[in-house]
Scaffold this motif. Structure first.
Motif, PDB file in Angstrom:
ATOM      1  N   ALA A 149      -4.965   9.232  -8.413  1.00  0.00           N
ATOM      2  CA  ALA A 149      -4.834   8.756  -9.791  1.00  0.00           C
ATOM      3  C   ALA A 149      -5.991   9.261 -10.645  1.00  0.00           C
ATOM      4  N   LYS A 150      -7.184   9.230 -10.100  1.00  0.00           N
ATOM      5  CA  LYS A 150      -8.361   9.714 -10.832  1.00  0.00           C
ATOM      6  C   LYS A 150      -8.212  11.189 -11.179  1.00  0.00           C
ATOM      7  N   GLU A 151      -7.725  11.968 -10.207  1.00  0.00           N
ATOM      8  CA  GLU A 151      -7.531  13.400 -10.450  1.00  0.00           C
ATOM      9  C   GLU A 151      -6.455  13.640 -11.506  1.00  0.00           C
ATOM     10  N   GLY A 152      -5.394  12.816 -11.443  1.00  0.00           N
ATOM     11  CA  GLY A 152      -4.325  12.967 -12.422  1.00  0.00           C
ATOM     12  C   GLY A 152      -4.789  12.648 -13.830  1.00  0.00           C
ATOM     13  N   LEU A 153      -5.605  11.623 -13.968  1.00  0.00           N
ATOM     14  CA  LEU A 153      -6.101  11.241 -15.291  1.00  0.00           C
ATOM     15  C   LEU A 153      -7.082  12.272 -15.845  1.00  0.00           C
ATOM     16  N   GLU A 180       0.829  -1.203   0.000  1.00  0.00           N
ATOM     17  CA  GLU A 180       0.000   0.000   0.000  1.00  0.00           C
ATOM     18  C   GLU A 180       0.867   1.258   0.000  1.00  0.00           C
ATOM     19  N   ASP A 181       1.923   1.243   0.828  1.00  0.00           N
ATOM     20  CA  ASP A 181       2.829   2.394   0.877  1.00  0.00           C
ATOM     21  C   ASP A 181       3.508   2.615  -0.474  1.00  0.00           C
ATOM     22  N   GLN A 182       3.879   1.518  -1.128  1.00  0.00           N
ATOM     23  CA  GLN A 182       4.538   1.628  -2.427  1.00  0.00           C
ATOM     24  C   GLN A 182       3.595   2.222  -3.467  1.00  0.00           C
ATOM     25  N   ILE A 183       2.342   1.804  -3.456  1.00  0.00           N
ATOM     26  CA  ILE A 183       1.371   2.338  -4.410  1.00  0.00           C
ATOM     27  C   ILE A 183       1.220   3.844  -4.225  1.00  0.00           C
ATOM     28  N   VAL A 184       1.138   4.287  -2.967  1.00  0.00           N
ATOM     29  CA  VAL A 184       1.004   5.721  -2.685  1.00  0.00           C
ATOM     30  C   VAL A 184       2.239   6.479  -3.162  1.00  0.00           C
ATOM     31  N   ARG A 185       3.438   5.939  -2.878  1.00  0.00           N
ATOM     32  CA  ARG A 185       4.671   6.620  -3.294  1.00  0.00           C
ATOM     33  C   ARG A 185       4.779   6.704  -4.812  1.00  0.00           C
ATOM     34  N   GLU A 186       4.487   5.592  -5.487  1.00  0.00           N
ATOM     35  CA  GLU A 186       4.571   5.589  -6.946  1.00  0.00           C
ATOM     36  C   GLU A 186       3.578   6.567  -7.551  1.00  0.00           C
ATOM     37  N   ASN A 187       2.391   6.611  -6.976  1.00  0.00           N
ATOM     38  CA  ASN A 187       1.380   7.509  -7.509  1.00  0.00           C
ATOM     39  C   ASN A 187       1.807   8.967  -7.355  1.00  0.00           C
ATOM     40  N   ALA A 188       2.392   9.297  -6.200  1.00  0.00           N
ATOM     41  CA  ALA A 188       2.867  10.664  -5.970  1.00  0.00           C
ATOM     42  C   ALA A 188       3.965  11.024  -6.971  1.00  0.00           C
ATOM     43  N   GLU A 242       1.169  11.136 -22.199  1.00  0.00           N
ATOM     44  CA  GLU A 242       0.318   9.956 -22.370  1.00  0.00           C
ATOM     45  C   GLU A 242       0.953   8.725 -21.729  1.00  0.00           C
ATOM     46  N   ARG A 243       2.272   8.628 -21.824  1.00  0.00           N
ATOM     47  CA  ARG A 243       2.970   7.498 -21.206  1.00  0.00           C
ATOM     48  C   ARG A 243       2.803   7.521 -19.687  1.00  0.00           C
ATOM     49  N   VAL A 244       2.972   8.694 -19.082  1.00  0.00           N
ATOM     50  CA  VAL A 244       2.824   8.811 -17.631  1.00  0.00           C
ATOM     51  C   VAL A 244       1.382   8.528 -17.219  1.00  0.00           C
ATOM     52  N   LYS A 245       0.432   8.976 -18.021  1.00  0.00           N
ATOM     53  CA  LYS A 245      -0.973   8.709 -17.696  1.00  0.00           C
ATOM     54  C   LYS A 245      -1.279   7.211 -17.730  1.00  0.00           C
ATOM     55  N   LYS A 246      -0.607   6.479 -18.614  1.00  0.00           N
ATOM     56  CA  LYS A 246      -0.792   5.023 -18.639  1.00  0.00           C
ATOM     57  C   LYS A 246      -0.283   4.401 -17.345  1.00  0.00           C
ATOM     58  N   HIS A 247       0.848   4.921 -16.849  1.00  0.00           N
ATOM     59  CA  HIS A 247       1.377   4.433 -15.576  1.00  0.00           C
ATOM     60  C   HIS A 247       0.404   4.746 -14.436  1.00  0.00           C
ATOM     61  N   ILE A 248      -0.161   5.940 -14.471  1.00  0.00           N
ATOM     62  CA  ILE A 248      -1.115   6.329 -13.429  1.00  0.00           C
ATOM     63  C   ILE A 248      -2.345   5.428 -13.471  1.00  0.00           C
ATOM     64  N   LYS A 249      -2.821   5.129 -14.685  1.00  0.00           N
ATOM     65  CA  LYS A 249      -3.992   4.253 -14.820  1.00  0.00           C
ATOM     66  C   LYS A 249      -3.678   2.849 -14.303  1.00  0.00           C
ATOM     67  N   ALA A 250      -2.486   2.344 -14.610  1.00  0.00           N
ATOM     68  CA  ALA A 250      -2.097   1.023 -14.117  1.00  0.00           C
ATOM     69  C   ALA A 250      -2.026   1.020 -12.596  1.00  0.00           C
ATOM     70  N   ASN A 251      -1.513   2.108 -12.025  1.00  0.00           N
ATOM     71  CA  ASN A 251      -1.429   2.208 -10.577  1.00  0.00           C
ATOM     72  C   ASN A 251      -2.817   2.290  -9.949  1.00  0.00           C
ATOM     73  N   GLN A 252      -3.713   2.996 -10.631  1.00  0.00           N
ATOM     74  CA  GLN A 252      -5.090   3.085 -10.154  1.00  0.00           C
ATOM     75  C   GLN A 252      -5.753   1.704 -10.156  1.00  0.00           C
ATOM     76  N   ASP A 253      -5.528   0.945 -11.230  1.00  0.00           N
ATOM     77  CA  ASP A 253      -6.086  -0.409 -11.311  1.00  0.00           C
ATOM     78  C   ASP A 253      -5.499  -1.305 -10.218  1.00  0.00           C
ATOM     79  N   HIS A 254      -4.203  -1.117  -9.947  1.00  0.00           N
ATOM     80  CA  HIS A 254      -3.544  -1.890  -8.893  1.00  0.00           C
ATOM     81  C   HIS A 254      -4.172  -1.580  -7.536  1.00  0.00           C
ATOM     82  N   ALA A 255      -4.412  -0.296  -7.283  1.00  0.00           N
ATOM     83  CA  ALA A 255      -5.034   0.106  -6.019  1.00  0.00           C
ATOM     84  C   ALA A 255      -6.429  -0.498  -5.885  1.00  0.00           C
ATOM     85  N   ARG A 256      -7.186  -0.503  -6.983  1.00  0.00           N
ATOM     86  CA  ARG A 256      -8.531  -1.076  -6.959  1.00  0.00           C
ATOM     87  C   ARG A 256      -8.483  -2.576  -6.657  1.00  0.00           C
TER      88      ARG A 256
END
Length: 266
Positions: A260-264, A152-160, A189-203
């Motif tokens: 992640a939602k806000e970033g997208l 969970e901590d890693q997901i938050v750090r990566e998202n930030a 667009e590449r960074v947004k794909k990473h954010i979306k993947a991180n969002q899916d991971h969090a879900r």
């Protein structure tokens, strides 16, 4: 506290006596035993499973640890020592995702030498003396790992980090000359794909955490039925602690998902 526990014994008989000791402690309310397995490493170094872990959310971590040891040390369907790291990547990733960690696996594997037997269990215990006393009496060498919130901590750090990258790129885009804008937009667009993947991971982690807490609370409630008043009080405390742990984990995951939602949307 929710822990992974491994006890290494000299004989299979001692290991199963150790398992019976854990079951006794569970029956007395001293601990909660969620799931367990027993594996044997024979004199030739081959590992076999004498008792498999339970299936379902509660047994997943024990199953992963069992599979990880088989994969690391060699056994039916496993990878022998010296196999490529890529062959173990799936096991090691899943262990980290489950909050167990590769270091714990490595520590256990060094003690599980030829001829030894390991008892693996996921338990809830507030103090270690009851388990230590019973398993040491059988000659067990005990390892513990507190189930952590590292994922969970890693997901938050990566998202930030992704959010910071996105904001920097968006700033660059507003200041870029025409010939550079296409490349910067591609980076966005590449960074947004990473954010979306991180969002899916969090879900996915939220769903996993919900399944785990539901299974753990049910196991605790079942244990409380017919328990003495003293044991019931300890079990109710474990239920409260489990729910508090779940809330802490989900708050982090919800934070990551919202960011992640806000970033997208930016």
């Amino acid at each position: 506290m929710n822990k992974m526990l491994v006890a290494v014994f000299d004989t299979e008989t001692a290991a199963f006596e150790g398992l019976n000791a854990l079951r006794d402690l569970h029956g007395n309310g001293d601990i909660t035993l969620y799931a367990s397995s027993v594996i044997v490493k024979d004199q030739a170094g081959k590992i076999s499973i004498r008792q498999a872990a339970d299936e379902g959310p509660v047994g997943t971590s024990v199953g992963l640890l069992t599979g990880g040891l088989i994969g690391l040390l060699g056994g039916p369907g496993g990878l022998a020592v010296g196999a490529t790291l890529g062959g173990l990547t799936g096991f090691l990733f899943d262990l980290d995702q489950s909050g167990i960690g590769v270091t714990f696996l490595d520590d256990v594997s060094k003690t599980l030498t030829d001829g030894k037997v390991a008892l693996l269990a996921e338990v809830e215990e507030s103090w270690t003396t009851p388990v230590d006393t019973r398993l040491h009496a059988k000659g067990g060498i005990i390892f513990r790992r507190l189930r952590s919130e590292v994922v969970e901590d890693q997901i938050v750090r990566e998202n930030a980090a992704f959010e910071a990258d996105l904001k920097a790129l968006q700033t660059d885009l507003t200041q870029a000359v025409a010939e550079d804008r296409a490349a910067i937009q591609n980076d966005i667009e590449r960074v947004k794909k990473h954010i979306k993947a991180n969002q899916d991971h969090a879900r996915a982690r939220l769903d996993q955490a919900k399944a785990e807490i539901d299974a753990r609370v049910k196991a605790l409630q079942d244990q409380a039925k017919g328990a003495s008043d003293r044991a019931k009080a300890r079990i109710e405390k474990r239920i409260a602690d489990a729910n508090a742990d779940f809330e802490a984990r989900t708050n982090k995951l919800k934070q990551a998902w919202t960011l992640a939602k806000e970033g997208l949307a930016a």
